[in-house]
Enzyme design. Structure first.
Site, mmCIF file in Angstrom:
data_model
loop_
_atom_site.group_PDB
_atom_site.id
_atom_site.type_symbol
_atom_site.label_atom_id
_atom_site.label_comp_id
_atom_site.label_asym_id
_atom_site.label_seq_id
_atom_site.Cartn_x
_atom_site.Cartn_y
_atom_site.Cartn_z
ATOM 1 N N LYS A 15 0.777 -1.617 -0.153
ATOM 2 C CA LYS A 15 0.202 -0.122 0.029
ATOM 3 C C LYS A 15 0.682 1.089 -0.101
ATOM 4 O O LYS A 15 1.184 1.429 0.667
ATOM 5 C CB LYS A 15 -0.904 0.120 1.148
ATOM 6 C CG LYS A 15 -1.694 1.061 1.457
ATOM 7 C CD LYS A 15 -2.491 0.870 2.695
ATOM 8 C CE LYS A 15 -3.825 2.199 2.916
ATOM 9 N NZ LYS A 15 -4.845 2.561 4.156
ATOM 10 N N ASP A 113 -13.994 1.566 9.578
ATOM 11 C CA ASP A 113 -14.090 1.797 8.118
ATOM 12 C C ASP A 113 -14.149 -0.422 7.497
ATOM 13 O O ASP A 113 -14.462 0.310 7.148
ATOM 14 C CB ASP A 113 -12.936 1.857 7.510
ATOM 15 C CG ASP A 113 -13.552 2.494 6.441
ATOM 16 O OD1 ASP A 113 -15.025 2.905 5.911
ATOM 17 O OD2 ASP A 113 -12.535 3.390 5.102
#
Length: 165
Positions: A15, A113
């Site tokens: 990422k 989330d």
């Protein structure tokens, strides 16, 4: 991004956060380091595995386990034309994610989330069995143990957060 360690024969996901884009994304280096710290403290079959953080002058990268099946959101999109996701798959993934959530909450971590884009799919065996992995702890937080406090969930900008009374 995807990487490979030829010596170990392993493939990794990375990422990558570009430093020049951080301000536009509303994040700082401290946010990226916090995500790495939280992920690095978690070890569960249904939580994406974190290995290390790599930094250059231009970017920061979190090196993690590669979930070759993509996201649950991607699976749903691919399956829409073919009749969707079978009920048994949904039940199995829900059980896996419940196990992951129980574990992270026991570790004092709140994800904040959870959505189909942040659930990645890996294959645990050669039989094609899908294994759900909770990922993207970018807005996760650790709960401070406060005696006598009562956490309540409140919705803030389409994300859940804890409020202490």
């Amino acid at each position: 991004a995807e990487g490979c360690d030829p010596a170990a024969g392993r493939r990794y996901a990375v990422k990558v956060v570009e430093r020049e884009d951080m301000e536009n994304q509303g994040i700082t280096e401290a946010h990226v380091r916090q995500e790495a710290k939280i992920l690095g403290s978690l070890r569960h079959m249904h939580v994406i595995r974190y290995y290390e953080i790599e930094e250059t002058d231009d970017s920061m990268g979190l090196v993690m386990e590669l979930a070759e099946g993509g996201s649950l959101a991607g699976l749903i999109k691919r399956r829409v034309a073919g009749g969707g996701v079978h009920r048994s798959e949904v039940l199995e993934m829900m059980g896996q994610l419940a196990s992951a959530m129980d574990y992270i909450h026991g570790e004092g971590v709140v994800h904040r989330d959870v959505k189909a884009d942040n659930i990645l799919l890996a294959h645990a065996d050669g039989q094609g069995r899908v294994v759900a992995k909770l990922a993207d702890f970018g807005v996760a937080t650790r709960l401070a143990a406060v005696a006598g406090s009562s956490p309540l969930l409140s919705k803030v900008q389409n994300t859940f957060s804890l409020v202490r009374l």
